[in-house]
Design a protein around this motif. Structure first.
Motif, mmCIF file in Angstrom:
data_model
loop_
_atom_site.group_PDB
_atom_site.id
_atom_site.type_symbol
_atom_site.label_atom_id
_atom_site.label_comp_id
_atom_site.label_asym_id
_atom_site.label_seq_id
_atom_site.Cartn_x
_atom_site.Cartn_y
_atom_site.Cartn_z
ATOM 1 N N TYR A 143 0.852 -1.192 0.000
ATOM 2 C CA TYR A 143 0.000 0.000 0.000
ATOM 3 C C TYR A 143 0.889 1.243 0.000
ATOM 4 C CZ TYR A 143 -3.901 -3.027 1.360
ATOM 5 O OH TYR A 143 -4.870 -4.016 1.406
ATOM 6 N N ILE A 144 0.507 2.249 -0.773
ATOM 7 C CA ILE A 144 1.224 3.516 -0.821
ATOM 8 C C ILE A 144 0.208 4.636 -0.624
ATOM 9 C CG2 ILE A 144 2.624 5.080 -2.212
ATOM 10 C CD1 ILE A 144 4.164 2.678 -1.469
ATOM 11 N N CYS A 145 0.468 5.542 0.305
ATOM 12 C CA CYS A 145 -0.452 6.660 0.536
ATOM 13 C C CYS A 145 -0.340 7.660 -0.616
ATOM 14 C CB CYS A 145 -0.172 7.337 1.875
ATOM 15 S SG CYS A 145 1.410 8.188 1.977
ATOM 16 N N VAL A 146 -1.348 8.499 -0.769
ATOM 17 C CA VAL A 146 -1.372 9.430 -1.897
ATOM 18 C C VAL A 146 -0.280 10.482 -1.782
ATOM 19 C CG1 VAL A 146 -3.818 9.095 -2.377
ATOM 20 C CG2 VAL A 146 -3.134 10.841 -0.754
ATOM 21 N N ASN A 147 0.143 10.809 -0.561
ATOM 22 C CA ASN A 147 1.237 11.770 -0.411
ATOM 23 C C ASN A 147 2.522 11.237 -1.032
ATOM 24 O OD1 ASN A 147 -0.150 13.814 1.038
ATOM 25 N ND2 ASN A 147 -0.004 12.595 2.900
ATOM 26 N N CYS A 148 2.821 9.961 -0.798
ATOM 27 C CA CYS A 148 4.073 9.383 -1.299
ATOM 28 C C CYS A 148 4.003 9.061 -2.778
ATOM 29 C CB CYS A 148 4.411 8.131 -0.498
ATOM 30 S SG CYS A 148 4.831 8.461 1.234
ATOM 31 N N ILE A 149 2.839 8.629 -3.260
ATOM 32 C CA ILE A 149 2.734 8.237 -4.660
ATOM 33 C C ILE A 149 2.979 9.419 -5.585
ATOM 34 C CG2 ILE A 149 0.280 8.652 -5.114
ATOM 35 C CD1 ILE A 149 2.114 5.417 -6.001
ATOM 36 N N MET A 150 2.712 10.653 -5.089
ATOM 37 C CA MET A 150 2.866 11.841 -5.920
ATOM 38 C C MET A 150 4.168 12.593 -5.662
ATOM 39 S SD MET A 150 0.284 11.711 -7.833
ATOM 40 C CE MET A 150 0.374 13.294 -8.641
ATOM 41 N N ARG A 151 5.093 11.995 -4.950
ATOM 42 C CA ARG A 151 6.361 12.683 -4.712
ATOM 43 C C ARG A 151 7.210 12.661 -5.986
ATOM 44 N NH1 ARG A 151 6.871 13.988 0.535
ATOM 45 N NH2 ARG A 151 5.703 12.734 2.060
ATOM 46 N N PRO A 152 7.871 13.773 -6.328
ATOM 47 C CA PRO A 152 8.689 13.816 -7.540
ATOM 48 C C PRO A 152 9.987 13.040 -7.381
ATOM 49 C CG PRO A 152 8.849 15.895 -6.356
ATOM 50 C CD PRO A 152 7.809 15.082 -5.642
ATOM 51 N N LYS A 153 10.575 12.690 -8.506
ATOM 52 C CA LYS A 153 11.819 11.917 -8.493
ATOM 53 C C LYS A 153 12.984 12.739 -7.945
ATOM 54 C CE LYS A 153 12.473 9.163 -11.932
ATOM 55 N NZ LYS A 153 12.798 8.572 -13.261
ATOM 56 N N THR A 154 12.999 14.034 -8.213
ATOM 57 C CA THR A 154 14.027 14.923 -7.660
ATOM 58 C C THR A 154 13.361 16.134 -7.031
ATOM 59 O OG1 THR A 154 14.292 16.125 -9.759
ATOM 60 C CG2 THR A 154 15.731 14.220 -9.367
ATOM 61 N N TYR A 155 14.022 16.682 -6.020
ATOM 62 C CA TYR A 155 13.459 17.851 -5.340
ATOM 63 C C TYR A 155 14.609 18.754 -4.913
ATOM 64 C CZ TYR A 155 10.555 20.703 -2.306
ATOM 65 O OH TYR A 155 9.882 21.760 -1.738
ATOM 66 N N LYS A 156 14.446 20.057 -5.144
ATOM 67 C CA LYS A 156 15.474 21.033 -4.749
ATOM 68 C C LYS A 156 15.185 21.474 -3.327
ATOM 69 C CE LYS A 156 19.162 23.341 -5.774
ATOM 70 N NZ LYS A 156 19.552 23.495 -4.361
ATOM 71 N N HIS A 157 16.074 21.103 -2.408
ATOM 72 C CA HIS A 157 15.891 21.396 -0.986
ATOM 73 C C HIS A 157 16.750 22.598 -0.595
ATOM 74 C CE1 HIS A 157 15.707 20.718 3.368
ATOM 75 N NE2 HIS A 157 14.714 19.870 3.134
ATOM 76 N N VAL A 158 16.248 23.408 0.321
ATOM 77 C CA VAL A 158 16.972 24.625 0.726
ATOM 78 C C VAL A 158 18.249 24.284 1.492
ATOM 79 C CG1 VAL A 158 14.926 26.081 0.774
ATOM 80 C CG2 VAL A 158 15.562 24.782 2.815
ATOM 81 N N TRP A 159 18.378 23.059 1.986
ATOM 82 C CA TRP A 159 19.561 22.695 2.770
ATOM 83 C C TRP A 159 20.691 22.124 1.912
ATOM 84 C CZ3 TRP A 159 17.892 20.064 8.024
ATOM 85 C CH2 TRP A 159 17.027 20.922 8.705
ATOM 86 N N ASP A 160 20.484 21.997 0.617
ATOM 87 C CA ASP A 160 21.489 21.379 -0.237
ATOM 88 C C ASP A 160 21.495 22.068 -1.586
ATOM 89 O OD1 ASP A 160 23.016 19.559 -1.882
ATOM 90 O OD2 ASP A 160 22.675 18.021 -0.376
ATOM 91 N N ARG A 161 22.692 22.276 -2.127
ATOM 92 C CA ARG A 161 22.791 22.954 -3.429
ATOM 93 C C ARG A 161 22.500 22.017 -4.591
ATOM 94 N NH1 ARG A 161 28.057 22.106 -1.683
ATOM 95 N NH2 ARG A 161 29.461 21.020 -3.152
ATOM 96 N N HIS A 162 22.442 20.699 -4.311
ATOM 97 C CA HIS A 162 22.130 19.729 -5.362
ATOM 98 C C HIS A 162 20.687 19.254 -5.206
ATOM 99 C CE1 HIS A 162 26.500 19.056 -4.315
ATOM 100 N NE2 HIS A 162 26.578 19.454 -5.578
ATOM 101 N N PRO A 163 20.055 18.862 -6.302
ATOM 102 C CA PRO A 163 18.711 18.271 -6.169
ATOM 103 C C PRO A 163 18.789 16.940 -5.418
ATOM 104 C CG PRO A 163 19.162 18.946 -8.441
ATOM 105 C CD PRO A 163 20.453 19.012 -7.708
ATOM 106 N N LEU A 164 17.837 16.700 -4.538
ATOM 107 C CA LEU A 164 17.745 15.435 -3.830
ATOM 108 C C LEU A 164 17.029 14.413 -4.716
ATOM 109 C CD1 LEU A 164 16.657 16.620 -0.258
ATOM 110 C CD2 LEU A 164 18.967 16.231 -1.110
#
Length: 917
Positions: free
Chosen positions: A468-489
């Protein structure tokens, strides 16, 4: 190249042969097992390409021989044959009308390599020949998996639970056994190599380990081939560089590689590349919500504007990227958000509607979305669109478990679903799983974030029933730009996606270790990781991503005399209204002149109204409600409290949670009434728990709960009456009925099925909490049925019964903290009690009770007197020799009562093992 008398062509040695389904040795007829044998095959077949196999006999392609079979001596001296040598007769092809020979030692008809006397009057199969040819000392064997004692090779076949592969079947193989303790092992398993390059994991060789290494025992680990949980005490193959784990038996059983990244054109393929791509994908979902007869080419006038039901104050004008309004950003510096779906307004020329004075904006697609829809999960309802007029007021989305303040749809029990959730497609395909996922209503544990309270809308795999996967996780993108890192996660759903990372992954936000069975975000350049749930959301300001901030001029007289602004909290502070701590990033109402902040809970009048309603629900129940018995779904009973008061009652017993009576009503209906002691939950919590119990108790191995009654001073449960005795009575009271081996196996299987069903159908935190022999009923057919299911979490634990301590797991020291793993431990104690006849609660000569550590008692008896002396005397009288089924049940019980919770079996595993026995 090698020439052998068994084949017309020369043979070639393949050192690392990867077995396929159906591959068997033509010398001994054993199944080819990857990672065990070097294999000889026909050189003609091996050297010809797949396109020209017609030039070679089909039989050449199937011709395989173990290296050990090829190296068998051509003649031997056999101790039981005094007339000379026995010669190897290779008859794997059975050509020219030859018939199988019968082994004079084991009496098996043998079609394969066999040693024969001249004239074939005395024949010995190769297994018997090699075994008898060895001396007793040659049969002694030292193995690192059992370093305490030497193992002895046994000269016969038997069915047993192998301590290496854990297979409970009639395996036709020689085996090693320890004569000093209960340890058995197939000879095949003992020969397994310490490291092997498997075809399903080509990156690195897998290493054989006799238990799960300590480094990985912080979390449950799962076999990547069968997806079932690994027992920490069982053998396995693993790759430390990729954190790849496989059951010992799964790795050797010729599995085929699985491709999780296949494209499925019939469904939406996830994840999207990045956050912008995910927002564009959601726009397409919203557009798909429009009615079929909608005109896509409708022309809007930028001057005239339109009236929209979500914004009554002013008309909405058609705006574009050139309008000044679109160059603004909201209060936290992010892009302008749509008030409908709470997603960014694109500035690439895409048209949208807005009211500039009110700073109210809607995507063109959100304006065109219908006001009522039919949803595939709610076929009996028409869902109506709605939106709160006050932009600072929010609602709880039942689908994703988030607070939102955009457009919602509602139509059943006043439950609201956010626009972004209602538009999600019914079927998706995600790279993290090999099958399609279907949208369902449930509240099971999410395989991505590990949470079991993320809303009730999830995606489920029909092939893998526990995925089972919740709807929050199923829609997460493959990469995300986080304010704590200069590289995409990067989104990591398989630890092998991060190569050469042998140490633990640590969350940058909470500093805790990350369970790599779950998804997480990671930067390989900086070795920075985040738990995918709350840690990632709080650190990236996504916790309230479905709420649009920035509303001003908010006036709430009861709360504050000045106008307020709806914003994210910029620093940790205290709410002026309730004195509660307000964390960074949480929604607040703030007054700039007064420099005061009000938390989200106290921001509007409805908070006080809801509180009042809850108090009314708990205390001001009408007189009619007080006399009403609530019958659960599927119940066929009809009676009320007055009927109960007139019934004849029989006292059945006093338990940990209350007193139990048998009640016979005037019309002849018989029910069991349990009068609970002090309950520790609210009426609402009690009602919700009863609904779950009613669903769970429909299983044939759980005592059916049919109704309940709740008032301030009385809580009653009504069960179907069963003509049965408790297992405790059957085992320990005078005049008890003798239980033979088969009856005890049947009782154990029934109780295991009931508990396994409860663990599977309830939430991941749903436990029995009080498994013991007095809570297992045994009917005339010797079916085990579990009573008191799920009551532990309801009770006030000042009534905690210390006499139950003999069944409780070592970690279950605090009342009310039982887990499913502690249930397994209690069931293991129950099995030991069932087959040893010993109770964990002993009565001393002075009448006082004391707790017996049953696992330690079993261990001491096995070491000092041997395994047979463990079992109940009634079983020993009937089964004088060591009974294989009894030993197997003892092995299961010992695996259930492991000291460390992660090392215990699951109840599903227990059921399957008992079923095989």
């Amino acid at each position: 190249m090698l020439h052998h008398i068994c084949h017309k062509h020369s043979l070639i040695l393949q050192e690392n042969y990867h077995a396929k389904e159906g591959d068997v040795c033509r010398g001994c007829n054993e199944k080819m097992v990857s990672c065990k044998f070097s294999v000889y095959s026909c050189s003609k077949f091996s050297s010809i390409t797949a396109t020209s196999t017609s030039d070679v006999d089909d039989d050449c392609g199937k011709f395989l021989l173990h290296k050990s079979c090829v190296e068998l001596p051509l003649r031997i001296e056999y101790p039981g044959f005094q007339k000379g040598f026995l010669f190897l007769d290779s008859r794997p092809l059975m050509q020219e009308g030859r018939h199988p020979l019968t082994c004079n030692i084991c009496n098996m008809r043998w079609y394969w390599f066999i040693y024969c006397s001249p004239g074939q009057k005395f024949n010995v199969c190769i297994k018997c020949a090699l075994l008898q040819h060895q001396s007793l000392e040659d049969r002694k064997f030292d193995h690192p998996a059992h370093s305490q004692h030497q193992l002895t090779l046994q000269p016969h076949l038997a069915s047993f639970g192998c301590d290496a592969c854990k297979v409970y079947e009639n395996i036709k193989d020689l085996f090693y056994v320890c004569t000093k303790c209960p340890f058995w092992m197939h000879k095949n398993c003992a020969d397994a190599p310490a490291s092997f390059q498997f075809k399903f994991h080509p990156q690195h060789p897998l290493i054989l380990s006799y238990s799960l290494p300590q480094l990985y025992q912080k979390f449950d680990q799962y076999c990547r081939l069968c997806n079932k949980m690994l027992n920490q005490l069982h053998w396995l193959y693993f790759c430390p560089k990729c954190r790849f784990f496989a059951h010992f038996d799964c790795a050797r059983s010729n599995p085929t590689p699985r491709d999780n990244k296949m494209f499925d054109p019939s469904s939406v393929n996830l994840p999207a590349a990045d956050e912008s791509s995910m927002n564009l994908l959601l726009e397409q979902f919203v557009k798909a919500l429009r009615t079929p007869n909608h005109n896509d080419n409708i022309v809007y006038s930028a001057k005239k504007g339109i009236k929209h039901w979500t914004h009554d104050e002013h008309d909405l004008l058609l705006l574009s990227v050139n309008d000044q309004s679109n160059n603004r950003k909201d209060d936290d510096g992010t892009s302008l958000l749509c008030d409908g779906c709470v997603k960014p307004i694109r500035t690439d020329g895409n048209l949208f509607f807005g009211c500039v004075p009110c700073q109210y904006f809607l995507h063109k697609m959100c304006v065109e979305s219908p006001k009522e829809i039919k949803h595939h999960l709610f076929p009996d309802f028409t869902l109506l669109a709605g939106k709160d007029n006050e932009p600072y007021k929010s609602f709880y989305c039942e689908a994703c478990g988030s607070f939102c303040n955009g457009i919602f749809f509602c139509g059943f029990q006043d439950k609201k679903i956010d626009l972004g959730c209602i538009v999600l497609p019914p079927i998706v395909k995600h790279e993290a799983h090999r099958h399609r996922l279907y949208q369902v209503k449930t509240d099971r544990e999410c395989k991505a974030c590990g949470s079991d309270f993320t809303g009730y809308l999830q995606y489920w795999c029909r092939n893998c029933s526990d995925f089972y996967i919740c709807v929050n996780c199923i829609m997460r993108p493959k990469t995300y730009k986080h304010v704590w890192d200069r590289h995409p996660l990067s989104l990591i759903y398989d630890p092998g996606m991060v190569p050469e990372h042998e140490h633990d992954f640590n969350c940058e936000y909470c500093s805790g270790d990350i369970d790599t069975n779950l998804w997480f975000y990671h930067c390989s350049d900086c070795d920075l990781s985040f738990h995918i749930g709350s840690c990632f959301e709080f650190s990236s300001s996504l916790r309230y991503s479905k709420i649009k901030f920035g509303a001003t001029n908010i006036t709430i007289d009861k709360l504050h005399p000045h106008s307020l602004t709806f914003a994210r909290n910029r620093k940790v502070c205290t709410c002026k209204s309730c004195d509660q701590k307000v964390l960074l990033g949480c929604p607040v109402l703030e007054c700039a002149p007064c420099k005061t902040v009000f938390c989200y809970g106290s921001q509007h009048e409805q908070y006080l109204e809801n509180k009042k309603s809850e108090e009314y629900f708990e205390t001001d129940i009408g007189a009619l409600e007080k006399k009403k018995i609530i019958f659960l779904k599927g119940s066929t009973y009809t009676f009320n409290l007055d009927d109960l008061y007139g019934a004849s009652a029989e006292f059945l017993g006093e338990g940990s949670y209350g007193t139990t009576y048998k009640a016979v009503l005037d019309e002849g209906t018989t029910v069991v009434v349990k009068r609970l002691k002090e309950v520790g939950v609210s009426k609402r919590g009690f009602k919700q728990h009863m609904e779950i119990l009613g669903k769970i108790s429909q299983h044939p191995n759980i005592v059916p709960l049919c109704a309940y009654y709740y008032s301030q001073n009385e809580k009653l449960l009504f069960y179907e009456y069963m003509s049965a005795s408790s297992l405790s009575v059957c085992l320990h009271e005078r005049g008890r009925t003798s239980l033979d081996r088969d009856s005890r196996l049947k009782i154990a299987l029934g109780a295991a099925r009931g508990i396994a069903h409860m663990h599977a159908e309830g939430t991941v935190k749903f436990v029995h909490g009080n498994i013991k022999s007095s809570n297992v009923l045994v009917n005339r057919d010797h079916d085990g049925c579990v009573s008191d299911a799920g009551l532990a979490s309801l009770m006030n634990y000042k009534f905690y019964n210390h006499l139950d301590q003999g069944y409780r797991a070592p970690e279950d020291t605090e009342p009310g903290k039982a887990t499913q793993k502690s249930d397994v431990y209690s069931f293991g104690i129950l099995l030991l009690e069932l087959f040893t006849g010993k109770s964990p609660i002993q009565i001393r000569g002075d009448g006082r009770h004391e707790v017996l550590d049953l696992p330690r008692w079993v261990e001491s008896v096995v070491c000092e007197e041997g395994i047979p002396q463990v079992f109940d005397v009634q079983l020993l009288m009937k089964y004088q020799n060591m009974d294989v089924e009894l030993v197997q049940m003892l092995q299961i019980a010992v695996a259930c009562v492991a000291e460390v919770p992660h090392m215990r079996l699951s109840m599903d595993q227990v059921v399957k093992m008992i079923e095989k026995i």
